[in-house]
Scaffold this motif. Structure first.
Motif, PDB file in Angstrom:
ATOM      1  N   PHE A 117     -12.009  -2.697  -4.328  1.00 47.80           N
ATOM      2  CA  PHE A 117     -11.693  -3.654  -3.280  1.00 47.80           C
ATOM      3  C   PHE A 117     -10.739  -4.728  -3.788  1.00 47.80           C
ATOM      4  N   MET A 118     -10.869  -5.098  -5.078  1.00 44.30           N
ATOM      5  CA  MET A 118      -9.935  -6.068  -5.667  1.00 44.30           C
ATOM      6  C   MET A 118      -8.506  -5.550  -5.587  1.00 44.30           C
ATOM      7  N   ALA A 119      -8.328  -4.279  -5.946  1.00 45.37           N
ATOM      8  CA  ALA A 119      -6.992  -3.678  -5.918  1.00 45.37           C
ATOM      9  C   ALA A 119      -6.459  -3.580  -4.496  1.00 45.37           C
ATOM     10  N   LEU A 120      -7.335  -3.200  -3.554  1.00 45.53           N
ATOM     11  CA  LEU A 120      -6.912  -3.065  -2.163  1.00 45.53           C
ATOM     12  C   LEU A 120      -6.525  -4.417  -1.569  1.00 45.53           C
ATOM     13  N   SER A 128       5.204  -5.637  -1.449  1.00 51.17           N
ATOM     14  CA  SER A 128       5.544  -4.213  -1.542  1.00 51.17           C
ATOM     15  C   SER A 128       4.466  -3.306  -0.987  1.00 51.17           C
ATOM     16  N   GLY A 129       3.245  -3.844  -0.847  1.00 47.33           N
ATOM     17  CA  GLY A 129       2.126  -3.014  -0.408  1.00 47.33           C
ATOM     18  C   GLY A 129       1.420  -2.312  -1.548  1.00 47.33           C
ATOM     19  N   ILE A 130       1.833  -2.589  -2.787  1.00 44.29           N
ATOM     20  CA  ILE A 130       1.178  -2.028  -3.974  1.00 44.29           C
ATOM     21  C   ILE A 130       0.483  -3.156  -4.721  1.00 44.29           C
ATOM     22  N   GLY A 131      -0.765  -2.925  -5.126  1.00 44.48           N
ATOM     23  CA  GLY A 131      -1.518  -3.934  -5.849  1.00 44.48           C
ATOM     24  C   GLY A 131      -2.312  -3.341  -6.988  1.00 44.48           C
ATOM     25  N   SER A 143      -3.674   0.377  -6.333  1.00 42.21           N
ATOM     26  CA  SER A 143      -3.950   0.754  -4.952  1.00 42.21           C
ATOM     27  C   SER A 143      -2.747   0.489  -4.053  1.00 42.21           C
ATOM     28  N   GLN A 144      -2.862   0.947  -2.819  1.00 38.99           N
ATOM     29  CA  GLN A 144      -1.817   0.782  -1.804  1.00 38.99           C
ATOM     30  C   GLN A 144      -2.475   0.243  -0.547  1.00 38.99           C
ATOM     31  N   LYS A 145      -1.756  -0.601   0.187  1.00 40.45           N
ATOM     32  CA  LYS A 145      -2.370  -1.360   1.284  1.00 40.45           C
ATOM     33  C   LYS A 145      -2.968  -0.510   2.405  1.00 40.45           C
ATOM     34  N   ASP A 146      -2.460   0.709   2.607  1.00 43.14           N
ATOM     35  CA  ASP A 146      -2.945   1.521   3.717  1.00 43.14           C
ATOM     36  C   ASP A 146      -3.958   2.583   3.311  1.00 43.14           C
ATOM     37  N   LEU A 147      -4.491   2.480   2.098  1.00 44.20           N
ATOM     38  CA  LEU A 147      -5.494   3.436   1.642  1.00 44.20           C
ATOM     39  C   LEU A 147      -6.888   2.997   2.083  1.00 44.20           C
ATOM     40  N   TYR A 148      -7.821   3.950   2.136  1.00 43.00           N
ATOM     41  CA  TYR A 148      -9.208   3.599   2.405  1.00 43.00           C
ATOM     42  C   TYR A 148      -9.770   2.846   1.199  1.00 43.00           C
ATOM     43  N   LEU A 150     -12.262   3.154  -0.807  1.00 40.36           N
ATOM     44  CA  LEU A 150     -12.699   3.889  -1.994  1.00 40.36           C
ATOM     45  C   LEU A 150     -11.640   4.853  -2.509  1.00 40.36           C
ATOM     46  N   SER A 151     -10.440   4.788  -1.926  1.00 37.64           N
ATOM     47  CA  SER A 151      -9.333   5.602  -2.406  1.00 37.64           C
ATOM     48  C   SER A 151      -8.435   4.744  -3.292  1.00 37.64           C
ATOM     49  N   ASN A 152      -7.600   5.385  -4.091  1.00 40.67           N
ATOM     50  CA  ASN A 152      -6.685   4.633  -4.945  1.00 40.67           C
ATOM     51  C   ASN A 152      -5.549   5.540  -5.408  1.00 40.67           C
ATOM     52  N   LEU A 153      -4.538   4.936  -5.992  1.00 42.73           N
ATOM     53  CA  LEU A 153      -3.434   5.697  -6.570  1.00 42.73           C
ATOM     54  C   LEU A 153      -3.771   6.126  -7.991  1.00 42.73           C
ATOM     55  N   GLU A 154      -4.342   5.199  -8.763  1.00 49.57           N
ATOM     56  CA  GLU A 154      -4.788   5.526 -10.116  1.00 49.57           C
ATOM     57  C   GLU A 154      -5.993   4.661 -10.474  1.00 49.57           C
ATOM     58  N   LEU A 155      -6.944   5.256 -11.183  1.00 56.88           N
ATOM     59  CA  LEU A 155      -8.151   4.566 -11.613  1.00 56.88           C
ATOM     60  C   LEU A 155      -8.303   4.704 -13.121  1.00 56.88           C
TER      61      LEU A 155
END
Length: 224
Positions: A117-120, A128-131, A143-148, A150-155
């Motif tokens: 949630f911090m990343a979102l 940019s929509g990336i955090g 993460s990316q702003k339009d992801l659910y 519990l989803s992420n780009l990289e963990l």
């Protein structure tokens, strides 16, 4: 699970026993920066007051990447669970972002200690929509702003195995997501013994982070 005084005492006893064993074995351990919890209801007796800080604003620069750090970051906790100074962590993440031509901005998340949630939340603030979310113990998510939620780009869940180069690399990757480039996930070491070895310390650091939350403040600009 409710955190009771008895539970904290039991956790402390385990940590003290582990540290004593390290000393007997002449093992050099990283500085923990964690006080004794015996007879206390809180890990840190005082809660940091952030009322003088500015609340974080929504960014408009399309090159901006927001880095959201934990509530205890650089205050109650100054090193990751692996012993890396947090100022070095943040400087390397920022350097990686800047190397790819993007602009980092650091905020402190005071309404959640969940790294996803911090990343979102950081992504939603970012121009940019990336955090990027970074817990004080070192666990990190891109993460990316339009992801659910519990989803992420990289963990990067195994914080004890993170290095400064890993943090710099993930900063570069976050910037590449902004540019729409093909991104190769950051290589990470996997050690099945990390979880049992650091479980107690991780629990205490998470409690220390969570007890510093201030939902009324939400997210603040953090420029340390």
């Amino acid at each position: 699970m409710q955190i009771s005084e008895e539970l904290i005492k039991k956790i402390t006893e385990v940590v003290v026993r582990e540290l004593n064993n390290r000393e007997k074995n002449n093992t050099v351990a990283a500085e923990d920066d964690i006080p004794s919890l015996a007879g206390k209801e809180r890990i840190n007796p005082q809660k940091t007051d952030y009322s003088a800080y500015r609340k974080a604003a929504k960014g408009v620069d399309p090159k901006e990447i927001v880095i959201g750090v934990g509530a205890a970051f650089q205050r109650e906790i100054r090193k990751t669970i692996g012993g890396i100074p947090l100022e070095d962590v943040i400087s390397n993440v920022k350097a990686g972002i800047e190397e790819e031509g993007m602009i980092p901005r650091v905020v402190k998340i005071l309404d959640t200690s969940d790294v996803g949630f911090m990343a979102l939340e950081s992504a939603k603030l970012s121009g940019s929509g990336i955090g990027i979310g970074i817990q004080s113990k070192g666990t990190t998510v891109i993460s990316q702003k339009d992801l659910y939620p519990l989803s992420n780009l990289e963990l990067f869940p195994q914080a004890p195995l993170m290095t400064l180069e890993t943090y710099r690399h993930l900063g570069r990757n976050a910037a590449k997501y902004v540019k729409g480039e093909n991104v190769t996930p950051v290589p990470s070491v996997n050690d099945p013994m990390v979880r049992p070895k650091f479980q107690v310390k991780a629990a205490i650091m998470h409690i220390a982070e969570t007890e510093q939350l201030d939902p009324a403040m939400g997210i603040i600009e953090w420029e340390d």
